[in-house]
Design an enzyme around this catalytic site. Structure first.
Site, mmCIF file in Angstrom:
data_model
loop_
_atom_site.group_PDB
_atom_site.id
_atom_site.type_symbol
_atom_site.label_atom_id
_atom_site.label_comp_id
_atom_site.label_asym_id
_atom_site.label_seq_id
_atom_site.Cartn_x
_atom_site.Cartn_y
_atom_site.Cartn_z
ATOM 1 N N ASP A 55 0.960 -1.153 0.030
ATOM 2 C CA ASP A 55 0.066 -0.001 -0.097
ATOM 3 C C ASP A 55 0.915 1.317 0.047
ATOM 4 O OD1 ASP A 55 -2.792 1.064 0.446
ATOM 5 O OD2 ASP A 55 -1.567 2.187 2.061
ATOM 6 N N TYR A 60 8.306 3.459 -5.121
ATOM 7 C CA TYR A 60 9.270 2.438 -4.422
ATOM 8 C C TYR A 60 9.598 1.512 -5.672
ATOM 9 C CZ TYR A 60 6.931 4.733 -0.778
ATOM 10 O OH TYR A 60 6.710 5.212 0.166
ATOM 11 N N LYS A 77 -3.072 5.846 -4.389
ATOM 12 C CA LYS A 77 -4.230 6.704 -4.161
ATOM 13 C C LYS A 77 -4.085 8.051 -4.674
ATOM 14 C CE LYS A 77 -3.990 4.510 0.396
ATOM 15 N NZ LYS A 77 -2.391 4.575 0.862
ATOM 16 N N HIS A 98 -8.187 9.159 -2.089
ATOM 17 C CA HIS A 98 -7.509 9.147 -0.806
ATOM 18 C C HIS A 98 -8.448 9.909 0.166
ATOM 19 C CE1 HIS A 98 -3.461 9.195 1.053
ATOM 20 N NE2 HIS A 98 -4.242 8.795 1.953
#
Ligand code: NDP
Ligand code: 1BO
Length: 299
Positions: A55, A60, A77, A98
């Site tokens: 999540d 990344y 999000k 979000h």
């Protein structure tokens, strides 16, 4: 719960089926406030912990983890100041609104007059539906919704939200949203399942959690994660600590006995940690003048 898959380390990971037919692994790694260690934690989670669900935001390096992209479930999000997706991945498994409010670029915390604006929910949802049609995103959903906002969304959605991500832990069960989502076939992901971080609620040292952990020879973190899964929610504990990252996913192949599950459901002093005051409330100028306004006076 639909199926179990096994990673190279023989870690069994269960999944839930979404309305779309896709599956979401029951545990994901949370990455909020993971800071400069986020990249390292994601890699440890995937390579050493056997996580297949992250999540996160886009930045990344999951493609370098040695695990095929198709074997990972990545959630991102749509932030309140943005109107377009920000992923550099080939596709996202899940894209969530979000918060159901719009913030002006550069909004301060707490917001100045004019920083918080109504969100064009239907317009934003049509854009989200377009991402699914264009195969950029497999599933779409929401976070931090109320019953009122969910009913409004369901009134015009052509593509149903697959997932509603909400704060949920034994200190804030939020049963009404869980029940409403279940009735509509919408899967719930529980965020802040350990009570969150700085300024949160320390459930790790809660006496009921601690008693059950000792009784079952598990850790408090594992008890809290397991409670979420036994409620039928996926769960996204955050950790930057390699041992805790690996500990938090070792929750398969055993159950919380009903009496212990129920004792966790009965923890008193129910209240949100992530109430949104700093982000959205301006007591004098509004449009959200109180935390109760943020949550449509439903709590
Ligand atoms: P969590 O409830 O996951 O708690 C994280 C804290 O618990 C950290 O301080 C962590 O420290 C510590 N911790 C982790 N595992 C253990 C353990 N086994 N024993 C003891 N302590 C432990 O907090 P979050 O608020 O971060 O929520 C999880 C995720 O949910 C977020 O990271 C984010 O991905 C998502 N989220 C989504 C929101 C939304 O609006 N949609 C809002 C908030 C969260 P350490 O790192 O040192 O292990
Ligand atoms: C303010 C953002 C909360 C974490 O998702």
């Amino acid at each position: 719960m639909t199926k179990a898959t096994f990673t190279a380390e023989d870690q069994k990971i269960e999944s839930f089926r979404l309305l779309s037919g896709h599956t979401i692994p029951a545990i994901g790694l949370g990455t909020w406030r993971a800071g400069s260690q986020a990249d390292k934690s994601v890699k440890i989670a995937i390579v050493e912990g056997g996580y297949r669900h992250i999540d996160t935001a886009w930045e990344y390096g999951v493609q370098e983890s040695g695990v095929e992209r198709r074997d990972l479930f990545i959630t991102s999000k749509l932030w309140c100041t943005e109107l377009s997706p920000n992923s550099q991945l080939e596709y996202l498994d899940l894209y969530l609104i979000h918060w159901p409010f719009r913030l002006a670029d550069g909004a301060s915390r707490p917001p100045k007059p004019g920083d918080v604006q109504e969100m064009d929910m239907e317009g934003v949802w049509r854009e989200m539906e377009g991402l699914v049609k264009d195969k950029l995103v497999r599933d779409i959903g929401v976070c931090n919704f109320t019953l009122k906002k969910m009913n409004k969304l369901l009134g015009f959605a052509e593509t149903m939200p697959s997932v509603c991500q909400m704060e949920m832990h034994p200190g804030w069960r939020n049963d009404k949203m869980l029940e409403a989502c279940k009735q509509n076939g919408i899967h719930v992901t529980a965020y802040s399942p350990l009570g969150s971080q700085e300024g949160g609620r320390d459930l790790i040292h809660d006496e009921t959690v601690d008693r059950i952990a000792k009784k079952l020879s598990k850790t408090p973190g594992q008890v809290l994660v397991k409670w979420a899964i036994q409620r039928g929610t996926s769960v996204i504990p955050k950790s930057n600590n390699p041992d805790r990252i690996k500990e938090n996913i070792k929750v398969f192949g055993w159950e919380l006995p009903q009496e212990d599950f129920q004792a966790l459901c009965n923890i008193p002093d129910q209240k949100r940690v992530l109430h949104g005051e700093q982000l959205f409330v301006n007591k004098n100028a509004g449009p959200l003048r109180s935390v109760a306004d943020v949550w449509d006076h439903e709590d």
